[in-house]
Scaffold this motif. Sequence first.
Motif, short mmCIF file in Angstrom:
data_model
loop_
_atom_site.label_atom_id
_atom_site.label_comp_id
_atom_site.label_asym_id
_atom_site.label_seq_id
_atom_site.Cartn_x
_atom_site.Cartn_y
_atom_site.Cartn_z
N VAL A 9 19.24 72.86 34.38
CA VAL A 9 20.00 73.62 33.42
C VAL A 9 21.50 73.77 33.65
O VAL A 9 22.10 73.59 32.81
N THR A 12 23.41 70.37 33.02
CA THR A 12 23.35 70.22 31.57
C THR A 12 24.64 71.18 31.07
O THR A 12 25.60 70.69 30.31
N GLY A 16 28.03 69.56 29.87
CA GLY A 16 28.84 69.83 28.35
C GLY A 16 29.99 70.42 28.50
O GLY A 16 31.05 70.27 27.75
N SER A 147 24.56 79.53 32.98
CA SER A 147 23.33 79.00 32.76
C SER A 147 21.93 79.36 33.18
O SER A 147 21.10 79.17 32.77
N LEU A 190 15.52 67.56 29.68
CA LEU A 190 17.03 67.80 30.02
C LEU A 190 17.47 66.75 30.97
O LEU A 190 18.67 66.25 30.85
N TRP A 193 18.12 63.76 28.94
CA TRP A 193 19.17 63.85 28.07
C TRP A 193 20.39 63.71 28.93
O TRP A 193 21.42 63.27 28.46
N ASN A 194 20.54 64.50 30.10
CA ASN A 194 21.70 64.22 30.87
C ASN A 194 22.28 62.84 31.31
O ASN A 194 23.43 62.49 31.22
N TYR A 197 23.40 61.19 28.10
CA TYR A 197 24.89 61.60 27.74
C TYR A 197 25.77 61.27 28.93
O TYR A 197 26.95 60.95 28.30
#
Length: 202
Positions: A9, A12, A16, A147, A190, A193-194, A197
Amino acid sequence: MMATGHQVVGITFGVGALTLIPQLNPYSSEPLSAVFFLGFVLFGSLLPDIDMPNSRLGHKFWRGLLTLFILTFLIYLFAPRYLDLYREELKVFLMLLLPILFMIRGHRKMTHSLLFVGMLVGYSLFIEKWLNVPWFYLSGLIIGVISHLSADYVTKKGIPLIYPFSKKHKRFFITFKTGSVIEKAVVYSLVLWNVWYINLIF
């Protein structure tokens, strides 16, 4: 949430922040700076659990603190002149350490509150001026802590957001149990996703 989940997290949030906060954008193009920033984020993502002696960071903190106190005591006994040489530095160190020790009085209390985030911002401003640590890296530490609180906010136990003014734990309207299959699924999602991304933006 478990330590590994907090780190995922944290990454992430860190990635971001590097891409979405304009003030951090100039540094994100420098690979080494970005890596150091994410290192601070990872440390911050574990920092609130320092109040647990058996946590990943808490275990090292208490062991390191005990070692430091033993070394200081031995220096006091056998070479006290060295303590005189660093008297001012020791005063500053103790000034920084005592409030932290005061905050660590049980799991998910002070270190899981908004007050802790505010105090951390104050500490960071002091460290920036005293040790000349760039605010860019210290902001990574703060983002990591945020986070951690965000991750625990969606667990069934929740967090005491406005501790010590209220000890009541607040939580998101959708929650999951720490260490559950749902948590693992969220963490794996996640991670994917990371990876996607980071490949997209770099």
